[in-house]
Design an enzyme around this catalytic site. Structure first.
Site, short mmCIF file in Angstrom:
data_model
loop_
_atom_site.label_atom_id
_atom_site.label_comp_id
_atom_site.label_asym_id
_atom_site.label_seq_id
_atom_site.Cartn_x
_atom_site.Cartn_y
_atom_site.Cartn_z
N HIS A 247 0.99 -1.84 0.06
CA HIS A 247 0.00 0.17 -0.39
C HIS A 247 1.04 0.97 0.05
CE1 HIS A 247 -3.14 -2.33 0.91
NE2 HIS A 247 -2.56 -3.08 2.44
O1 RIB Z 1 -5.57 0.87 4.04
C1 RIB Z 1 -3.75 -0.21 3.93
C2 RIB Z 1 -3.48 1.30 5.23
O2 RIB Z 1 -3.64 1.09 6.59
C3 RIB Z 1 -1.36 1.43 4.81
O3 RIB Z 1 -1.99 2.94 5.10
C4 RIB Z 1 -1.36 0.33 6.53
O4 RIB Z 1 -0.17 0.85 6.67
C5 RIB Z 1 -2.40 1.04 6.95
O5 RIB Z 1 -2.37 2.36 7.89
#
Ligand code: RIB
Ligand code: CA
Length: 320
Positions: A247
């Site tokens: 992500h």
């Molecule tokens: O949904 C993914 C996000 O949520 C990423 O930034 C991960 O680190 C969590 O914070």
């Protein structure tokens, strides 16, 4: 090559935030000027401590870390990660990896740093939040004119065309502070939104982490073990992916090179009421506006991003 662009990260450090940090440090196009570390995957104190420790591990103890928000805009109590999040990122947010180099002095205020940095932002500043948008919203509430002047902000959050990962509607970063996300998106700030629509398309495997271990450096071992913890959670919860989603690194990559993603231009809002609280939507009131402030990434050149990710993170890990 032209001189590097200034980058500011706003992390909730967390395993994929740690990978985003390594991606940034392995990217010659940018110079990391500071990190604001706030609540989300962990408490704000733990996020700051993890960030300091990782920067030291990666050979950059000189980069300043600031303590970000410790709770959502509307929350009365400081955030404590729920059990599900502790399972994903581990008790210490780094998959149980003990990283030395913790700092016991309280880091300076992220709110003050952000206000100063964003007020004096040059046109080419890259500011990339990869946690809840509380710090950015707080800055915009105090200085709404910044919404018109800031260069486009690339953020990790939301899910426009796919289900959320906390509720069927909400992705974690938006879910943690829907009011803050709505402030950021509804004020007209130019954003590039890297959500689950694209981040589930870029996956790190155990073959990748084995290569980091083979580097033979302390950083290579810590990152391999940490990422393997994250992959093991994905093997239980999302076995079809074959690894863990990248992500936060994708957000940093798309800030540096926006051609990695293709976007829908639109104006966004966040649903604040139930049952869809935290859902990202195209703002019905601004659908016909000629000016669109958000670019929502819907496709990604996954092979090209993964090549860049492998090269840049290996560069950061090999150095230490
Ligand atoms: O949904 C993914 C996000 O949520 C990423 O930034 C991960 O680190 C969590 O914070
Ligand atoms: Ca994050």
């Amino acid at each position: 090559m032209s001189s590097p662009r200034t980058l500011i990260l706003n992390l909730d450090t967390g395993i994929d935030d740690a990978l985003a940090l390594a991606y940034a440090l392995g990217s010659p196009e940018v110079e990391l000027a500071g990190v604001v570390a706030g609540y989300g995957n962990v408490t704000a104190d733990v996020a700051a401590r993890n960030t300091l420790a990782l920067l030291r591990l990666l050979g950059h103890p000189e980069i300043p870390v600031y303590r970000g928000a410790d709770r959502a805009l509307a929350a009365e109590a400081a955030f404590e990660p729920p059990a599900g999040v502790v399972r994903i990122h581990g008790e210490n947010g780094l998959g149980g990896q003990e990283v030395s180099g913790w700092c016991y002095a309280a880091p300076p205020s992220g709110a003050d740093f952000l206000a100063r940095a964003l007020r004096s932002a040059a046109d080419d500043l890259l500011y990339v939040p990869t946690g809840p948008l509380t710090d950015l919203a707080g800055t915009l509430v105090r200085a709404p004119e910044l919404a018109r002047t800031l260069p486009r902000v690339t953020l990790m959050g939301g899910a426009l065309t796919v289900p959320g990962n906390v509720t069927p509607f909400a992705e974690a970063n938006i879910h943690n502070d829907p009011e803050a996300a709505d402030v950021v998106l509804s004020l007209g700030l130019r954003t590039r939104v890297i959500g689950l629509d694209v981040t589930y398309q870029v996956v790190l495997t155990r073959e990748d982490t084995a290569l980091w271990r083979e580097l033979g450096t302390p950083a290579g071992r810590v990152f391999a073990d940490m990422a393997d913890h994250y992959i093991s959670v994905y093997e239980k919860n999302n076995p079809h992916l074959g690894g863990c989603a990248l992500h936060d690194p994708l957000a940093v990559a798309a800030a540096i090179d926006p051609t990695l993603v293709s976007c829908l231009s639109t104006n966004l809002r966040v649903e604040l009421g139930e049952p869809a609280r935290g859902r990202l939507v195209c703002d019905p009131d601004r659908l016909r506006d000629a000016e669109k402030s958000a670019e929502v990434a819907l496709t990604v050149d996954a092979p090209r991003f993964l090549d860049e990710f492998r090269a840049r993170v290996a560069r950061a890990l090999a150095a230490r």
